[in-house]
Enzyme design. Sequence first.
Site, short mmCIF file in Angstrom:
data_model
loop_
_atom_site.label_atom_id
_atom_site.label_comp_id
_atom_site.label_asym_id
_atom_site.label_seq_id
_atom_site.Cartn_x
_atom_site.Cartn_y
_atom_site.Cartn_z
N LYS A 169 -0.08 -62.51 26.83
CA LYS A 169 0.06 -62.53 28.30
C LYS A 169 1.33 -63.27 28.72
CE LYS A 169 -2.82 -63.54 32.41
NZ LYS A 169 -4.08 -64.15 32.89
N SER A 197 -6.65 -61.18 36.04
CA SER A 197 -5.20 -61.10 36.04
C SER A 197 -4.61 -60.66 34.70
CB SER A 197 -4.63 -62.45 36.44
OG SER A 197 -4.92 -63.42 35.44
N SER A 244 -10.27 -63.83 34.58
CA SER A 244 -9.06 -63.06 34.28
C SER A 244 -9.01 -62.42 32.91
CB SER A 244 -7.82 -63.93 34.47
OG SER A 244 -7.60 -64.14 35.85
#
Lengths: 475, 473
Positions: free
Chosen positions: A69, A144, A168
């Site tokens: 990420k 997210s 997330s």
Amino acid sequence: MAAWTDISGIKERIAASSAEEVTASYLETIGKSRINGFTTVWDRALEVARGIDKDGSSGLLAGVPIAIKENISTAGLSTTCSSRILQGYVPPYDAHVIEKLKAAGAVILGKTNMDEFAMGTSTESSYYGPTLNPWDTGRVPGGSSGGSAAVVAAGEVPVSLGSDTGGSVRCPAAFCGVVGLKPTYGAVSRYGLISYANSLEQIGPMATTVTDIALLMDVIGGHDRRDSTSIKRENRYTDALKDDVKGLKIGVPEEYLGEGIDENVEKTVWDAIGKYEDMGASWKKVSLPHTKYALASYYIIAMSEASSNLARFDGTRYGLRVEGDNWHIMASKTRAQGFGEEVKRRILLGTYALSAGYHDKYYLKALKVRTLVKQDFDRALADVDVLMAPTMPTPAFKIGEKINDPLSLYLADVNTVPVNLAGVPSISVPCGFTGGLPVGLQIIGRHFDENTILRAAYSFEQNTGHHTKRPGEVA
Amino acid sequence: MVYDNPDGVRIGLEVHVQLNKLNTKLFCGCSTDYHDDEPNTHVCPVCLGLPGSLPVINEKAVDFAMKIGLALNCEIVGQTQFHRKNYYYPDLPKGFQTTQYDYPIASRGKVIIEGEDGERVIGVTRAHMEEDPGRLQHIGSIEKSKGTFINYNRSGMTLIEIVSDPDMRSPKEARRYLDKLRSILDYLDVFNGDLEGAMRVDANVSVFGGDRVEVKNISSFKGAERALLYEIMRQKNHIRRGGKIVLETRHFDEARGVTISMRTKEEEHDYRYFPEPDLVPMRVADRVPDILKTLPELPDAKRERFNSQYGIADMHARALTIQIKVADFYEEVALKADPKDAAVWVADILKGELNYRDLDVDAFRMEDIVEIISLVKQDRITEQSGVQIIRTILDEGGRPQDIVVSKGLLKVEDDIVAKAVEEAIAESPEAVTDYLAGKEKSLNFIVGKVMQKTKGRADAREAREKVLAGINK
Ligand SMILES: [Zn+2]
């Protein structure tokens, strides 16, 4: 869509060819991607894979490609939190989990898209544009960590790392039909994870199987003295991989069902719980009475922490700088142009909640609610071994559907944020489909009892076939 | 005599002490030994506030802070807690300072000073730990600067902020408090006060029970006294002209010796304090007994012991115990010389000469002062010569016995010769008369007598001149 291969499959392929060839084939798939899951592909990936072929690394993840990420620091590889304000920032150091992955022989393919600074549930607020859901490219992948989930679902990488502040990891895992774990707060070092709300978030693995999740946890979990909140505790997560839920006591929180939950999602989850019953587990309804206050508490705490965490992005040392006549003008212009709308909204709300005169009314009250929410979990989990509920109230929604209605987006987190307030571990596993879209089953456990939820998830996987369905295979 | 504080002056001080004797910074492993190094060479992701970095508390810094708290007679908090103080400034790499808020490590202590009218107790409100920001270096003057460099070597250094109650009634008392504080810190061996920025002072001052004014940017103790003198005068004049003192922050302009208004209360920051989520509270109360054991004898206790053990004047005991180095030096001297003599020589003479040259007591050998005291005591040199030897050692180097010879300071030789000459002349009236009558040879008789009396230690030529001088007197 490319085929899904788990870590053991990757190892077979490497044995048959080479890490370089495996990496090259993934890079080729990524090159043809239409989902905008990767933000940066690492130009050294092939070189690293070649190194592993040459030195014959014996690490747990030798030659296994992985995606990271955008908010996890990687030395020499751009880490921007999908924000304009961090354009050009290349960390000079690796996060703890990256050090561990490298030591285990993993090959980092690149960085994945996310909501700007992890503030979102749809990956639409990224500076790099939205990531598309591989199951239906008109829909969001969740957020997210939408990029990390989507690239796994699309077969562009076998495993990835995300981060979970209020759901997330679990939300995009549910929306993309993959497995995602939010470890207990303190189980994985946050050193190198760019903070959104430090008291809530953990780095978590994403994969197509529970086995791979446990393997990744064996690599990235454990104490790190550079993170004062990481706990000195050893655990072998792969020990949990047993097909056995006989006598497992399941609690179903009544507050996580009913109003606001899509009927078909709820039905799919009940089917899953029925399956557990068939497998020898028992279930009962439990209550987490403070759930209705959790969302408000979560957003106040997260935004308050964010307002302070994001203060360092001022154009002085790294990232974007918009020049001004003096430092203060430069810093405010940089922040005005560098942050997106949602980030600004949360900084402002957080600043407000911490201000003199409001601090006690909002921030302090939110902390008290947090304690009550935590007590809810302690009480419920004293009685049952795990809690089960829908991860998300609905399947993946359409791109653009909610982005202009922040409140409805915040509401989508209703079943995931209490877990972060309490700090307990939680995993989302695919448990079926509705209208061709995956549904996620959330399994929540006691503090540092990842092994029980991993065992429950693994057993489910062994006795069902949902996790083997790939995008395009479900009508 | 009671000091009646005619202007109703109340002064409280906030002293920032940099614990530069720690090896590493407060939240990272960077070395604290940066003072001679290039800018931005003692930095890491943590003290640069890079995204994703996290603080880890330096346990030794906590021990130092507890030591200071205990030496200031404070209560120690049960567990440490850090807060974030949020504000924007270019020297602050994270956009907030990690500091302590409602749970300072130490609180409610006291320091005893020599006040305007005898001993005075100054309350210590609190002592808390925090990180030092970086340092701005302007190109040219601050007003016309073309640019600014930021040096983060200092960023993350451990500071202890010691906040006093508003118990001081004059700039002199403030100065005494600062001196005493420095003395105590010096004893604890937690900082080197000579390094740049080691102690920084902010002062709060009010007159006639009015609102307080905070004076910032005071960089020395002398500066503190000057700033306070100016500020009290300013406030009094302002009131005399019918003005009202308002809560405000003023900046001390060291060069001009004046304070300048920076901001009023309405413009004060809202720092939005909240607990630092990245640092878990650490229980420290259990460590108090062990820390207490490491506390050295402190200045007040040492002074009392010097009084009783060595029977020296209080004035001397006080002077000798300000710096622990001087106290230790004195005690070594007192082992080998009369303690009272030693007190006079170390406290009055040696300290004065060292001060004059801005030197530390390290600059002088203990054996040398012992030898000087002994030479004076044995009446072999005069006290004046003793002082001269000290000055010579400090300015040119050398050892006392060599200086005595090279500078001809031995009182003993001169005296013996002079005495022998005097006696020889008195015992030889005939020879004197003969000599005066022109019989030069009779002088040899008298010189011979001198040589006899001095057992040949006198130089014959010198003795002859002295005899001549004696006769012609
Ligand atoms: Zn550092």
